[in-house]
Design an enzyme around this catalytic site. Structure first.
Site, mmCIF file in Angstrom:
data_model
loop_
_atom_site.group_PDB
_atom_site.id
_atom_site.type_symbol
_atom_site.label_atom_id
_atom_site.label_comp_id
_atom_site.label_asym_id
_atom_site.label_seq_id
_atom_site.Cartn_x
_atom_site.Cartn_y
_atom_site.Cartn_z
ATOM 1 C CE LYS A 1 43.031 9.698 -47.292
ATOM 2 N NZ LYS A 1 44.206 9.063 -46.859
ATOM 3 C CE LYS B 1 46.442 2.424 -35.062
ATOM 4 N NZ LYS B 1 46.342 3.619 -35.793
ATOM 5 C CE LYS C 1 44.747 12.626 -38.189
ATOM 6 N NZ LYS C 1 45.691 11.489 -38.252
HETATM 7 P P1 ADP Z 1 45.762 8.496 -36.460
HETATM 8 O O1 ADP Z 1 45.388 7.040 -36.334
HETATM 9 O O2 ADP Z 1 45.519 9.250 -35.202
HETATM 10 O O3 ADP Z 1 45.124 9.145 -37.670
HETATM 11 P P2 ADP Z 1 48.140 8.548 -38.064
HETATM 12 O O4 ADP Z 1 47.576 7.512 -38.983
HETATM 13 O O5 ADP Z 1 48.258 9.952 -38.551
HETATM 14 O O6 ADP Z 1 47.310 8.514 -36.693
HETATM 15 O O7 ADP Z 1 49.536 8.025 -37.534
HETATM 16 C C1 ADP Z 1 50.785 8.606 -37.719
HETATM 17 C C2 ADP Z 1 51.808 7.607 -37.203
HETATM 18 O O8 ADP Z 1 51.583 7.309 -35.811
HETATM 19 C C3 ADP Z 1 51.777 6.272 -37.935
HETATM 20 O O9 ADP Z 1 53.114 5.862 -38.188
HETATM 21 C C4 ADP Z 1 51.108 5.325 -36.980
HETATM 22 O O10 ADP Z 1 51.597 4.019 -37.117
HETATM 23 C C5 ADP Z 1 51.451 5.904 -35.610
HETATM 24 N N1 ADP Z 1 50.327 5.652 -34.696
HETATM 25 C C6 ADP Z 1 49.130 6.274 -34.722
HETATM 26 N N2 ADP Z 1 48.311 5.816 -33.747
HETATM 27 C C7 ADP Z 1 48.998 4.856 -33.095
HETATM 28 C C8 ADP Z 1 48.704 3.986 -31.992
HETATM 29 N N3 ADP Z 1 47.528 4.031 -31.368
HETATM 30 N N4 ADP Z 1 49.649 3.128 -31.580
HETATM 31 C C9 ADP Z 1 50.853 3.079 -32.204
HETATM 32 N N5 ADP Z 1 51.199 3.861 -33.249
HETATM 33 C C10 ADP Z 1 50.296 4.747 -33.700
#
Ligand code: ADP
Ligand code: TRP
Length: 324
Positions: free
Chosen positions: A114, A193, A196
């Protein structure tokens, strides 16, 4: 006695299909592993560490609850609640803070990441893992399913619990992390990957037109329509597999290989598969949206159940440390 399973989710944004297949689906299915002793909460206190706008935070919490319920979370089997509704979680955080070494927190990757991203580090961000330890220890959870990124936080929780038990007697259960190594990374529309942060997501509950547009805009190479194509090298095919059974997957693969099948056709197939797969959940979501009181009721009941468990632990903790 079965194992008590608990996990938390941060209300950090609009859910996408990477979240669904990577985390949400499995966290909903936990309800069938140990019905009646499974806890799932929305970690709104954790979200405060990055100071969201108050209305945004409120909206995201409600939306997360709605999306989980629409996707099949059964509140009779899993206690579903808001972290901030639990008396004791902040009190326990404070007590745990007093036995947590600074070095343990300084080593946390999430904090270092962070800061590297330019966040001004507040004390809440620094002690984020202590709040997480309180979340877990408060319910004497045995098993905590989390993504790989949370592994270190679970180790910190275990360290804190062991230290507390050594200092004050055996109050806490030492929790076991459940980390699924097999979860595939879901690619976004650009092939990296889905996240968001990369603007490459396909929303879980997007508007039909917007979803169609997103899928139709997936970049592809310039192989001509007539030419045979290798499905395993195509991002559209990878996404299609998420929504389809063996038969449909084999049929689409055959079309790719036969030629005279363009990426536009593949995108149309992907769009239809997405809509079919999520149709029942979209319908359920529409129904739930018409009854806003339902979400409040689910979260209230979930908190009631969680508070009952938390109160017993807090009594033991307070006695152990000399506060009663
Ligand atoms: P983002 O990458 O969109 O910010 P988050 O970090 O908020 O997503 O992810 C929330 C959950 O969703 C986590 O447990 C993460 O492992 C899962 N996750 C997010 N993106 C993916 C992805 N592309 N493939 C598999 N799991 C994902
Ligand atoms: N930190 C977790 C995440 O960002 C969310 C969380 C908070 C959590 N408290 C928890 C997960 C307790 C498991 C158990 O994903």
């Amino acid at each position: 006695m079965g194992k008590r399973i608990l996990t938390g989710i941060q209300p950090s944004g609009i859910l996408h299909i990477g979240n669904y297949f990577g985390a949400m689906k499995a966290s909903i299915e936990l309800q069938n592993q140990n019905p009646g002793d499974t806890y799932l909460f929305i970690a709104d206190l954790h979200s405060l560490t990055v100071n969201p706008k108050p209305d945004d935070l409120r909206m995201r919490v409600r939306r997360l609850a709605l999306d989980y319920l629409a996707c099949g979370l059964d509140p009779e089997k899993t206690a579903f609640f808001r972290q901030s509704d639990i008396r004791g979680v902040c009190e326990l955080t404070w007590i745990l803070n007093t036995i947590t070494g600074l070095g343990l927190l300084e080593r946390a990757h999430s904090y270092k990441d962070k800061i590297a991203k330019g966040f001004v580090p507040n004390n809440g961000l620094f002690s984020y893992p202590v709040l997480m330890a309180a979340d877990i220890l408060l319910y004497k959870s045995n098993a905590v399913p989390v993504g790989k990124d949370q592994k270190q936080h679970l180790e910190i929780t275990r360290d804190i619990a062991i230290r507390f038990n050594q200092m004050y007697g055996d109050v806490f259960v030492i929790p076991e992390p459940i980390i699924s190594e097999s979860v595939a990374v879901i690619p976004g529309t650009d092939g990296q990957k889905m996240s968001k942060s990369y603007n490459n997501t396909i929303e879980l509950f997007g508007e039909e037109k917007a979803i169609r547009k997103k899928i139709m805009s997936i970049p592809t190479d310039s192989t001509p329509l007539e030419a045979p194509k290798d499905p395993d090298k195509c991002n559209i095919f990878t996404l299609f597999k998420l929504f389809s059974d063996e038969g449909k997957i084999a049929a689409l693969a055959a079309k790719y290989r036969a030629g005279n099948f363009g990426y536009g056709h593949a995108k149309q197939a992907l769009f239809e598969a997405y809509m079919d797969y999520f149709a029942p959940m979209r319908r359920r979501r529409e129904e739930l949206e018409k009854e806003p009181g339902y979400i409040d009721e689910v979260l209230r009941k979930g908190a009631e159940k969680a508070n009952a468990v938390a109160a017993v632990t807090m009594e033991e903790v307070c006695r152990a440390v000399g506060l009663r």
